[in-house]
Design an enzyme around this catalytic site. Structure first.
Site: not given
Ligand SMILES: Cc1ncc(COP(=O)(O)O)c(C=O)c1O
Length: 387
Positions: A197, A199-201
């Protein structure tokens, strides 16, 4: 209304100290990504193809797993992982009440029953002691969620579960790059599931996910399940799904993977700045973690008194500092899972945490000065006040 990464928009503009910053990551890789997308368009590789295979190989190598199967999103990764292990009606799967709702939804969607346990009050991760108490003859799997970027220490649970024929699946959606005892997230359980997704790292430009594993049979089943039940066109060996990793996302992820160690180091540095600046402010509880890469700070989650949290969030927002709550309702109290029969008081640590936790800005754009600003505003509002 279109979906917007909520953490990135303040009053319609992109000013302030952001909770996450996928737009900046996009700018960093944009040129290389555009060139590669043009190439796949010219070759007509709109589904699957070399770019997906390249990322799958690179990600598996990064994790140290035998293979990786790219899928449509992290929720599908969990559903397909459970399916590939043959888990379904009549089976129980143990996981934690303090997680994103998708972990539990996946168990529901394969027809199994989710058995929840509470989290640990210092790390907010699944309480391993409670897991072993929750096992029954029906338990087929445990989903360990590496929440906020911090790894659940599985080194004792894994052999314990293996002896009992219980599969361990890692939910690594928030913890790409984390490592414990020199072993990466995604290389512990039978299978590990990832969400990319945005805005995951490790985030794509849209929905994307993947599953790592080291059993060739399971990996082959997963490749079939994601593609209408077969690896070859029109050879449907299993009732399958359509959940393939999109090449446009695979290209973005493959380029970003080259930055992941650098970006992880930045996150760990930001966490150190926060810990230095927030240390000693009354009413603020800092995250509890080892001093190694077992916490990669997908989120930097502090705890503040229940009564102060919403005024602190509003105060910070007025100053252009965006915060979040991960998550405001523990899964057992969400309407979707009321049918599981749990109620208030069943998982008191998760319930208390959900009222007190606050995620501070954590992304590669956050500077030491930003951290000082955030800490100053928190101190202004909470420091020295008895609540
Ligand atoms: C812990 C956890 N599990 C599963 C998921 C589901 O991933 P996706 O949103 O890609 O379906 C997420 C995503 O937010 C997550 O944080």
């Amino acid at each position: 209304m279109p979906f917007v990464i909520r953490s990135c928009v303040i009053g319609g503009s992109n000013m302030g100290i952001l909770l996450s910053a996928p737009q900046t990551e996009f700018e960093i890789i944009e040129e290389e990504w555009r060139d590669a997308v043009k190439q796949i368009a010219k070759r007509g590789e709109f589904i699957g193809g070399a770019s997906v295979a390249r990322f799958e190989k690179a990600f598996a190598e990064y994790i140290g797993a035998q293979g990786m199967v790219g899928v449509g999103n992290g929720t599908d990764a969990l559903i397909l992982a459970l399916k590939s292990l043959g888990i379904g009606p009549g089976d129980e799967v143990i996981t934690v009440a303090n997680t994103f709702v998708a972990t539990v939804a996946a168990i529901h969607h394969v027809g199994a029953r989710a058995v929840l346990v509470d989290c640990d009050e210092r790390t907010y991760l699944m309480d391993i002691g409670k897991v072993t108490q929750a096992v029954t003859a029906r338990t087929k799997a445990i989903i360990a969620v590496h929440l906020y970027g911090q790894m659940v220490d599985l080194h004792e649970l894994l052999p314990w579960a293996e002896e009992r024929g219980i599969a361990v699946i890692e939910d690594g959606a928030q913890a790409v790059g984390a490592r414990l005892y020199n072993r990466a997230v995604g290389n512990w359980g039978q299978l590990a599931c990832f969400s990319f997704y945005p805005d995951k790292n490790l985030g794509a430009f849209g929905d994307a996910g993947g599953i790592t594993g080291s059993s060739p049979e399971l990996l082959s089943t997963l490749r079939k399940l994601r593609n209408h039940g077969g690896e070859m066109r029109y050879q449907h060996e299993l009732p399958g799904f359509n959940s393939r990793l999109d090449p446009i996302q695979a290209i973005a992820l493959d380029i970003k993977l080259k930055y992941i160690e650098q970006w992880t180091a930045k996150r760990i540095q930001i966490a150190k700045w926060y810990e230095h600046e927030l240390n000693g402010i009354s009413n603020v509880v800092l995250p509890c973690h080892r001093n190694d890469q077992s916490h990669v700070f997908h989120l930097f989650v502090i705890r503040v008194p229940d009564l102060a949290r919403s005024s602190l969030m509003k105060h910070l927002q007025k100053k252009g500092i965006l915060t979040g709550i991960h998550y405001p309702t523990p899964v057992h109290l969400t309407p979707a899972f009321s049918y599981l029969g749990y109620g208030p008081g069943d998982f008191q640590t998760s319930e208390k945490a959900s009222k007190e936790i606050l995620s501070l800005p954590m992304n590669i754009t956050v500077s030491e000065q930003d951290v000082e600003t955030v800490a100053k505003e928190i101190r202004n509002l909470l420091g020295g006040v008895s609540i």
